[in-house]
Design an enzyme around this catalytic site. Structure first.
Site, PDB file in Angstrom:
ATOM      1  N   HIS A   1       0.816  -1.220   0.000  1.00  0.00           N
ATOM      2  CA  HIS A   1       0.000   0.000   0.000  1.00  0.00           C
ATOM      3  C   HIS A   1       0.849   1.270   0.000  1.00  0.00           C
ATOM      4  O   HIS A   1       0.351   2.342  -0.316  1.00  0.00           O
ATOM      5  CB  HIS A   1      -0.985  -0.010   1.173  1.00  0.00           C
ATOM      6  CG  HIS A   1      -0.403   0.301   2.507  1.00  0.00           C
ATOM      7  ND1 HIS A   1      -0.071  -0.667   3.430  1.00  0.00           N
ATOM      8  CD2 HIS A   1      -0.092   1.484   3.113  1.00  0.00           C
ATOM      9  CE1 HIS A   1       0.391  -0.106   4.522  1.00  0.00           C
ATOM     10  NE2 HIS A   1       0.402   1.202   4.355  1.00  0.00           N
TER      11      HIS A   1
ATOM     12  N   ASP B   1       0.152  -7.556   1.433  1.00  0.00           N
ATOM     13  CA  ASP B   1       0.649  -6.188   1.596  1.00  0.00           C
ATOM     14  C   ASP B   1       2.176  -6.135   1.586  1.00  0.00           C
ATOM     15  O   ASP B   1       2.788  -5.370   2.332  1.00  0.00           O
ATOM     16  CB  ASP B   1       0.116  -5.554   2.876  1.00  0.00           C
ATOM     17  CG  ASP B   1       0.161  -4.021   2.823  1.00  0.00           C
ATOM     18  OD1 ASP B   1       0.287  -3.473   1.710  1.00  0.00           O
ATOM     19  OD2 ASP B   1       0.080  -3.387   3.887  1.00  0.00           O
TER      20      ASP B   1
ATOM     21  N   SER C   1       4.671   2.503   8.025  1.00  0.00           N
ATOM     22  CA  SER C   1       4.298   1.406   7.138  1.00  0.00           C
ATOM     23  C   SER C   1       5.463   0.995   6.252  1.00  0.00           C
ATOM     24  O   SER C   1       6.081   1.830   5.595  1.00  0.00           O
ATOM     25  CB  SER C   1       3.114   1.818   6.259  1.00  0.00           C
ATOM     26  OG  SER C   1       1.944   1.959   7.014  1.00  0.00           O
TER      27      SER C   1
END
Length: 374
Positions: free
Chosen positions: A113, A143, A218
């Site tokens: 992402h 992911d 992230s």
């Protein structure tokens, strides 16, 4: 009558700025500069840190140089661009995340992402070097994404074994939360095998930690106290007064990344069923409402639907079957069945043990490749 020293009398006729100098000498209650400094603490000196007490410092030193900031630019078409002054035809959206280098020739891992839909990817190292990155492939289901930069002799982050992670161990997160580069936070491993962390039906048994993780973390590494990457920070769940963070186990990421490097995409097997977690109460309700299923009043995983033409249908799986093992592993909920299937290989036999009515049997299914979306 207050008597001033000759020095202070001279200062009274000096410019105002000089009035700040040295007139405390001899004034009642004000010590002069000659007095010794009054100690504010009488605690004994603290001994220097022993080697065993610097484990977080040492762990960060091993991995920190390989943790990068990833800046992305997405170009989006504005359908109203140019009409009545409603903005440009092409709009740019900027994003930021983290990543870490796993090969000295410029291969690094991050979240899918973070780089999804990016037209431009820039990778910046802690030492200030910056490179243009190319996304070699990404896997939205787990992911995980792999990015490549043209470079050599880069610092690398050692990879650990997430299968050995246990609750209570140190968990150290490194990344760029809220744009603050090279931020280190620490906590403990709160739980492992979290299959319901970010929704049902996940293909990732997440590692849960209480280390502070925020947007921008992230894609950054979660490391242990030995300076080994054990996960990729990927999701957070906010709660009043606290927050929980979740990481993709590095063993899962390693498997996905290897497939991306070999063929540009990741492979996910599927068998084609819809499952339901069974409880004694649900079993009683089903048995009372229909004659199609006779289920034991126990906890388990019941097959609700079998897709026509799917590997499950071809292998003989039927609705109302109660699955208790997949690939030799006991399963207690639909997410565990999903994870066990994902450990299989496309086209290779996968043993599924189940209860059907009053009997037990084992079927050999051959998972097929999960169709890619988009």
């Amino acid at each position: 009558m207050l008597r001033l020293s000759p020095r202070c009398r001279a200062a009274l006729v000096a410019p105002a700025a000089l009035l700040l100098v040295g007139c405390s000498q001899g004034l009642p209650g004000l010590p002069g500069r000659q007095s010794t400094q009054t100690p504010i603490s009488d605690a004994p000196p603290t001994p220097p840190l022993q080697q065993g007490n610097t484990l977080i410092v040492d762990a960060v030193a091993k991995v920190g140089p390989a943790v990068v900031r990833i800046d992305t630019v997405k170009r989006l078409v504005n359908p109203l661009g140019g009409l009545f002054g409603r903005g440009p035809t092409i709009q740019q959206q900027q994003g930021q995340g983290s990543g870490f280098i796993t090969r000295s020739d410029g291969v690094l891992l991050t979240n899918a992402h973070v780089v999804e839909g990016a037209s431009e990817v820039t990778v910046t190292l802690p030492d200030g070097r910056s490179f243009t990155g190319k996304v070699l492939g990404s896997d939205p289901l787990t992911d995980v994404a792999v990015v490549k930069v043209v470079a050599s002799k880069l610092p690398v982050a050692p990879l650990g074994d997430s299968a050995k992670v246990r609750p209570g161990e140190w968990a150290i997160a490194i990344g760029n939360p809220l744009g603050l580069d090279n931020t280190v936070t620490a906590g403990i491993i709160s739980a492992i095998q979290r299959t319901n962390a970010v929704g049902e039906g996940q293909r990732v048994p997440y590692i849960q930690t209480d280390a502070a993780v925020n947007p921008g973390n992230s894609g950054g590494p979660l490391i242990n106290d030995r300076g080994q990457v054990i996960g990729i920070n990927t999701a957070i769940r906010q709660a009043p007064g606290a927050g929980l963070s979740f990481a993709i186990p590095i063993n899962v990421a390693r498997q996905i990344a290897a497939q991306i490097l070999e063929k540009g995409s990741a492979s996910h097997p599927y068998i084609g069923v819809r499952l339901q977690a069974l409880t004694p109460q649900l079993a009683r309700e089903i048995n009372a409402s229909t004659d199609e299923c006779r289920l034991p009043e126990a906890n388990g995983v019941v097959v609700v639907e079998v897709m026509p033409g799917s590997p499950a249908a071809e292998g003989g799986l039927k609705p109302c079957d109660l699955i208790d093992q997949v690939g030799g592993k006991a399963v207690k909920n639909p997410s565990e069945v999903q994870l066990a299937v994902d450990q299989g290989r496309v086209g290779q036999p996968l043993a599924v043990s189940l209860r059907r009515g009053d009997g037990r049997l084992t079927l050999q299914l051959k998972p097929a490749e999960l169709p890619r979306q988009g």
